[in-house]
Motif scaffolding. Structure first.
Motif, mmCIF file in Angstrom:
data_model
loop_
_atom_site.group_PDB
_atom_site.id
_atom_site.type_symbol
_atom_site.label_atom_id
_atom_site.label_comp_id
_atom_site.label_asym_id
_atom_site.label_seq_id
_atom_site.Cartn_x
_atom_site.Cartn_y
_atom_site.Cartn_z
ATOM 1 N N ALA A 34 0.833 -1.201 0.000
ATOM 2 C CA ALA A 34 0.000 0.000 0.000
ATOM 3 C C ALA A 34 0.868 1.252 0.000
ATOM 4 N N GLN A 35 1.950 1.236 0.768
ATOM 5 C CA GLN A 35 2.857 2.385 0.808
ATOM 6 C C GLN A 35 3.522 2.593 -0.551
ATOM 7 N N MET A 36 3.997 1.505 -1.138
ATOM 8 C CA MET A 36 4.663 1.586 -2.439
ATOM 9 C C MET A 36 3.701 2.095 -3.513
ATOM 10 N N TRP A 37 2.476 1.582 -3.469
ATOM 11 C CA TRP A 37 1.463 1.987 -4.442
ATOM 12 C C TRP A 37 1.161 3.472 -4.307
ATOM 13 N N ALA A 38 1.008 3.934 -3.063
ATOM 14 C CA ALA A 38 0.693 5.349 -2.820
ATOM 15 C C ALA A 38 1.837 6.250 -3.273
ATOM 16 N N GLU A 39 3.055 5.824 -3.028
ATOM 17 C CA GLU A 39 4.222 6.635 -3.398
ATOM 18 C C GLU A 39 4.500 6.630 -4.891
ATOM 19 N N SER A 40 3.914 5.676 -5.623
ATOM 20 C CA SER A 40 4.201 5.576 -7.052
ATOM 21 C C SER A 40 3.471 6.628 -7.878
ATOM 22 N N GLY A 41 2.485 7.267 -7.293
ATOM 23 C CA GLY A 41 1.750 8.304 -8.030
ATOM 24 C C GLY A 41 1.041 7.774 -9.260
ATOM 25 N N GLU A 43 1.990 5.155 -11.047
ATOM 26 C CA GLU A 43 2.887 4.430 -11.948
ATOM 27 C C GLU A 43 2.766 2.912 -11.771
ATOM 28 N N LEU A 44 2.368 2.459 -10.585
ATOM 29 C CA LEU A 44 2.224 1.035 -10.309
ATOM 30 C C LEU A 44 0.768 0.691 -10.056
ATOM 31 N N SER A 45 0.363 -0.482 -10.493
ATOM 32 C CA SER A 45 -0.939 -0.995 -10.068
ATOM 33 C C SER A 45 -0.733 -1.600 -8.685
ATOM 34 N N ILE A 46 -1.801 -1.832 -7.957
ATOM 35 C CA ILE A 46 -1.656 -2.441 -6.640
ATOM 36 C C ILE A 46 -1.078 -3.848 -6.778
ATOM 37 N N ALA A 47 -1.435 -4.558 -7.864
ATOM 38 C CA ALA A 47 -0.883 -5.896 -8.089
ATOM 39 C C ALA A 47 0.632 -5.840 -8.279
ATOM 40 N N GLU A 48 1.098 -4.844 -9.025
ATOM 41 C CA GLU A 48 2.546 -4.688 -9.208
ATOM 42 C C GLU A 48 3.234 -4.338 -7.894
ATOM 43 N N ALA A 49 2.593 -3.493 -7.101
ATOM 44 C CA ALA A 49 3.167 -3.116 -5.812
ATOM 45 C C ALA A 49 3.264 -4.328 -4.888
ATOM 46 N N VAL A 50 2.247 -5.175 -4.891
ATOM 47 C CA VAL A 50 2.276 -6.389 -4.075
ATOM 48 C C VAL A 50 3.404 -7.308 -4.542
ATOM 49 N N GLU A 51 3.539 -7.467 -5.844
ATOM 50 C CA GLU A 51 4.591 -8.323 -6.389
ATOM 51 C C GLU A 51 5.982 -7.821 -5.997
ATOM 52 N N ILE A 52 6.211 -6.525 -6.116
ATOM 53 C CA ILE A 52 7.514 -5.947 -5.763
ATOM 54 C C ILE A 52 7.761 -6.065 -4.266
ATOM 55 N N ALA A 53 6.736 -5.760 -3.471
ATOM 56 C CA ALA A 53 6.885 -5.859 -2.010
ATOM 57 C C ALA A 53 7.195 -7.291 -1.601
ATOM 58 N N ALA A 54 6.520 -8.259 -2.212
ATOM 59 C CA ALA A 54 6.770 -9.671 -1.881
ATOM 60 C C ALA A 54 8.192 -10.065 -2.267
ATOM 61 N N PHE A 55 8.646 -9.606 -3.418
ATOM 62 C CA PHE A 55 10.015 -9.901 -3.842
ATOM 63 C C PHE A 55 11.015 -9.314 -2.855
ATOM 64 N N ARG A 56 10.799 -8.062 -2.484
ATOM 65 C CA ARG A 56 11.724 -7.408 -1.547
ATOM 66 C C ARG A 56 11.708 -8.092 -0.185
ATOM 67 N N MET A 57 10.529 -8.477 0.275
ATOM 68 C CA MET A 57 10.452 -9.170 1.563
ATOM 69 C C MET A 57 11.171 -10.517 1.491
ATOM 70 N N GLY A 58 11.025 -11.218 0.382
ATOM 71 C CA GLY A 58 11.714 -12.495 0.211
ATOM 72 C C GLY A 58 13.210 -12.319 0.183
ATOM 73 N N ALA A 59 13.668 -11.235 -0.403
ATOM 74 C CA ALA A 59 15.102 -10.968 -0.465
ATOM 75 C C ALA A 59 15.649 -10.601 0.910
ATOM 76 N N GLU A 60 14.799 -10.048 1.782
ATOM 77 C CA GLU A 60 15.226 -9.649 3.118
ATOM 78 C C GLU A 60 15.227 -10.805 4.109
ATOM 79 N N LEU A 61 14.395 -11.813 3.866
ATOM 80 C CA LEU A 61 14.292 -12.917 4.815
ATOM 81 C C LEU A 61 15.538 -13.783 4.762
#
Length: 72
Positions: A34-41, A43-61
């Motif tokens: 939700a934060q990423m989507w809001a900050e994208s102005g 540029e991102l769909s919510i589905a894209e934001a979820v995908e990117i957030a999930a990727f980043r979270m996976g990379a952090e774990l």
């Protein structure tokens, strides 16, 4: 689009409850997306934001498994 996406708790009646750890991950994913989507102005769909957030979270774990086994 109103530009004010807010993740909401849906009625989970009839659905199995998530384990507390899984619910915490789902909540964090929702918050980050939700934060990423809001900050994208727009540029991102919510589905894209979820995908990117999930990727980043996976990379952090921390990775477990066969990483050391591959280094023979």
């Amino acid at each position: 689009m109103s530009g004010h996406f807010q993740p909401s708790r849906r009625c989970r009646k009839g659905r199995p409850q998530l384990a507390p750890e899984a619910q915490a991950v789902a909540d964090e994913l929702s918050r980050r997306a939700a934060q990423m989507w809001a900050e994208s102005g727009g540029e991102l769909s919510i589905a894209e934001a979820v995908e990117i957030a999930a990727f980043r979270m996976g990379a952090e774990l921390p990775q477990t498994g066969t990483e050391s086994a591959v280094e023979s």
